[in-house]
Design a protein around this motif. Structure first.
Motif, PDB file in Angstrom:
ATOM      1  N   TRP A 162      -8.829   7.857  -1.119  1.00  0.00           N
ATOM      2  CA  TRP A 162      -7.548   8.537  -0.903  1.00  0.00           C
ATOM      3  C   TRP A 162      -7.619   9.485   0.295  1.00  0.00           C
ATOM      4  CZ3 TRP A 162      -6.990  13.915  -1.352  1.00  0.00           C
ATOM      5  CH2 TRP A 162      -5.668  14.400  -1.243  1.00  0.00           C
ATOM      6  N   SER A 167       2.525   5.098  -0.169  1.00  0.00           N
ATOM      7  CA  SER A 167       2.154   6.368   0.465  1.00  0.00           C
ATOM      8  C   SER A 167       1.337   7.207  -0.512  1.00  0.00           C
ATOM      9  CB  SER A 167       3.411   7.137   0.873  1.00  0.00           C
ATOM     10  OG  SER A 167       4.170   6.380   1.783  1.00  0.00           O
ATOM     11  N   ALA A 168       0.289   7.823  -0.003  1.00  0.00           N
ATOM     12  CA  ALA A 168      -0.555   8.660  -0.853  1.00  0.00           C
ATOM     13  C   ALA A 168       0.158   9.959  -1.186  1.00  0.00           C
ATOM     14  CB  ALA A 168      -1.872   8.954  -0.145  1.00  0.00           C
ATOM     15  N   ASN A 169      -0.136  10.511  -2.361  1.00  0.00           N
ATOM     16  CA  ASN A 169       0.398  11.821  -2.734  1.00  0.00           C
ATOM     17  C   ASN A 169      -0.285  12.913  -1.915  1.00  0.00           C
ATOM     18  OD1 ASN A 169       2.234  11.272  -5.095  1.00  0.00           O
ATOM     19  ND2 ASN A 169       0.387  10.276  -5.831  1.00  0.00           N
ATOM     20  N   ASN A 187       0.867  -1.183   0.000  1.00  0.00           N
ATOM     21  CA  ASN A 187       0.000   0.000   0.000  1.00  0.00           C
ATOM     22  C   ASN A 187       0.901   1.230   0.000  1.00  0.00           C
ATOM     23  OD1 ASN A 187      -2.718  -0.238  -0.312  1.00  0.00           O
ATOM     24  ND2 ASN A 187      -3.129  -0.729   1.819  1.00  0.00           N
ATOM     25  N   TRP A 198      -4.290  14.662  -4.620  1.00  0.00           N
ATOM     26  CA  TRP A 198      -4.875  13.480  -5.251  1.00  0.00           C
ATOM     27  C   TRP A 198      -4.469  13.442  -6.725  1.00  0.00           C
ATOM     28  CZ3 TRP A 198     -10.061  12.544  -7.847  1.00  0.00           C
ATOM     29  CH2 TRP A 198     -10.317  11.165  -7.975  1.00  0.00           C
ATOM     30  N   THR A 199      -3.746  12.392  -7.114  1.00  0.00           N
ATOM     31  CA  THR A 199      -3.141  12.310  -8.441  1.00  0.00           C
ATOM     32  C   THR A 199      -3.782  11.202  -9.271  1.00  0.00           C
ATOM     33  OG1 THR A 199      -1.042  13.128  -7.559  1.00  0.00           O
ATOM     34  CG2 THR A 199      -0.975  11.993  -9.693  1.00  0.00           C
ATOM     35  N   TYR A 249     -11.961   9.321  -4.717  1.00  0.00           N
ATOM     36  CA  TYR A 249     -11.362  10.423  -3.972  1.00  0.00           C
ATOM     37  C   TYR A 249     -11.439  10.182  -2.468  1.00  0.00           C
ATOM     38  CZ  TYR A 249     -10.775  15.188  -2.138  1.00  0.00           C
ATOM     39  OH  TYR A 249     -10.356  16.300  -1.437  1.00  0.00           O
ATOM     40  N   SER A 263       0.816   7.117  -8.824  1.00  0.00           N
ATOM     41  CA  SER A 263      -0.516   7.744  -8.852  1.00  0.00           C
ATOM     42  C   SER A 263      -1.407   7.198  -7.742  1.00  0.00           C
ATOM     43  CB  SER A 263      -1.178   7.483 -10.210  1.00  0.00           C
ATOM     44  OG  SER A 263      -0.349   7.934 -11.259  1.00  0.00           O
ATOM     45  N   ASP A 264      -2.451   7.971  -7.426  1.00  0.00           N
ATOM     46  CA  ASP A 264      -3.443   7.531  -6.446  1.00  0.00           C
ATOM     47  C   ASP A 264      -4.626   6.856  -7.119  1.00  0.00           C
ATOM     48  OD1 ASP A 264      -2.113   8.790  -4.122  1.00  0.00           O
ATOM     49  OD2 ASP A 264      -2.597  10.650  -5.183  1.00  0.00           O
ATOM     50  N   ARG A 316      -3.560  -0.108  -8.348  1.00  0.00           N
ATOM     51  CA  ARG A 316      -4.084   1.189  -7.930  1.00  0.00           C
ATOM     52  C   ARG A 316      -5.559   1.241  -8.326  1.00  0.00           C
ATOM     53  NH1 ARG A 316       0.271   0.743  -6.200  1.00  0.00           N
ATOM     54  NH2 ARG A 316       2.034   2.190  -6.241  1.00  0.00           N
TER      55      ARG A 316
END
Length: 403
Positions: A367, A218-220, A216, A223-224, A364, A295-296, A323
């Motif tokens: 994320w 790391s999130a940007n 998993n 939101w990408t 969204y 990317s997310d 993803r």
């Protein structure tokens, strides 16, 4: 175990970059019980070399008229002129590789190949015409006709071209030993066009060809969302961008970064989104996958049409990087079925504005709230190209051992 000789006929082979190339490379990489020779295309000179254990014969293409290529630096007017030229070329010719086909025939007449299996892949139709020639010379050859996608039923081909390849489609179905295509609906269509009982029909999907990422990441901080590939015809991001603009104006999403990787068609972006939309030139397959991994969410677009069985080229690589997929596709076709079955993302029809809005917000929120993405891991593994090619190899070996 005995190794058989296999001749793969295709103009799509490295250094050419395309979805078709990736499929051809996978055949070479995972058909383990074969000595493989690739008969492919060169722009200038003939060459014969060993590449990663595969003999690659490059035959010059003497075609006078070749398909135009695109890049984002081309202005809209010139882009449209090039697109029109390609359309006229498709309308007036059987395919733009006829000069290459002629060179291949010259080569085969001088160098009689010792082969047990011929594998030809459409498009272009030239590959099947060459394979048909070899099959007629030696009926003992096992001919695998890899149709990949629709042929004469493809509504996006000009009618005249469809009639031309329809003739060869009949020849292929009367002479090939194994017919492969990327999905069951396409296979079933070809099955319905022949009365033969001795022909083998196989669904050999495309796939990803790298180690899947089950961590998993790391999130940007923003939101990408990334789209890789091209836009053409009705396949465009207009409705997606329209909905994103509305959600930003309404405050339903705080911010977004949209990456379009490899998009060659000139695009006009709304003033509100200009700083949020980023374009990248065409990149290598490896670089494209790197963009996906960073990317997310991954955007997939394929408008609904009467053609069924369309997975689209990037779906399996999207699945392999694990993803969430924002899929604006036919909800009643194979891509949507696979995404729903594997919990790979969110699906809406590309013309359903409210449906697109719901999908974006669900993705969204995943994320925003730091929720874990939980796809079907075992199903992810079966989408690897190795798994798909092994299906073909098993049936091929059974067929060869009977002879």
């Amino acid at each position: 175990m005995k190794k058989y000789n296999l001749l793969l006929i295709t103009p799509f082979y490295p250094p050419v970059e395309s979805v078709a190339t990736n499929r051809m490379v996978a055949f070479c990489k995972y058909l383990k019980h074969f000595n493989i020779t690739v008969l492919t295309r060169s722009n200038k000179f003939h060459s014969d070399e060993m590449v990663d254990g595969v003999r690659v014969i490059r035959v010059p293409d003497r075609s006078l008229f070749k398909k135009a290529t695109f890049n984002r630096k081309t202005n809209v007017f010139l882009h449209n002129i090039k697109a029109l030229y390609n359309r006229i070329l498709l309308f007036t010719q059987l395919d733009e590789y006829d000069g290459w086909r002629s060179s291949v025939f010259d080569y085969l007449n001088k160098n009689k190949p010792d082969v047990d299996v011929v594998l030809s892949s459409f498009a272009p139709i030239s590959t099947h015409i060459i394979a048909l020639y070899l099959k007629n010379l030696n009926k003992k050859i096992v001919w695998v006709a890899d149709m990949r996608d629709h042929m004469s039923s493809n509504i996006f081909f000009p009618e005249r071209y469809r009639k031309k390849i329809g003739h060869y489609e009949g020849e292929i179905l009367s002479r090939a030993d194994i017919i492969t295509a990327v999905s069951k609906p396409i296979i079933e269509e070809f099955e319905g066009k022949t009365q033969r009982k001795d022909i083998i029909f196989l669904e050999i999907r495309n796939g990803y060809d790298f180690e899947p990422c089950f961590d998993n990441p790391s999130a940007n901080s923003v939101w990408t969302v990334t789209y890789t590939g091209t836009f053409y015809g009705l396949r465009n991001p207009d409705n997606f961008l329209k909905v994103v603009k509305e959600l930003l104006q309404q405050g339903d999403i705080d911010d977004i970064r949209i990456n379009f990787v490899g998009v060659t068609k000139p695009m006009v972006v709304d003033e509100l989104l200009k700083e949020k939309v980023h374009f990248f030139d065409k990149v290598s397959n490896k670089e494209s996958i790197d963009h996906m991994r960073k990317s997310d969410a991954l955007l997939l677009i394929h408008p609904t049409s009467e053609l069924k069985g369309v997975y689209t080229g990037k779906l399996f690589e999207y699945i392999g990087v694990v993803r969430p997929i924002l899929a604006l596709v036919d909800p009643d076709d194979v891509a949507a079925d696979l995404i729903k079955k594997g919990n790979f993302g969110f699906v809406a029809d590309n013309n359903d504005i409210e449906g697109i809005k719901k999908c974006i917000l669900k993705c969204y929120d995943l994320w925003k709230n730091g929720e874990k993405f939980n796809p079907d891991i075992e199903l992810v593994k079966t989408c690897h190209r190795r798994f798909q090619v092994e299906i073909l190899e098993k049936r091929l070996m059974e067929e060869l051992e009977k002879r």
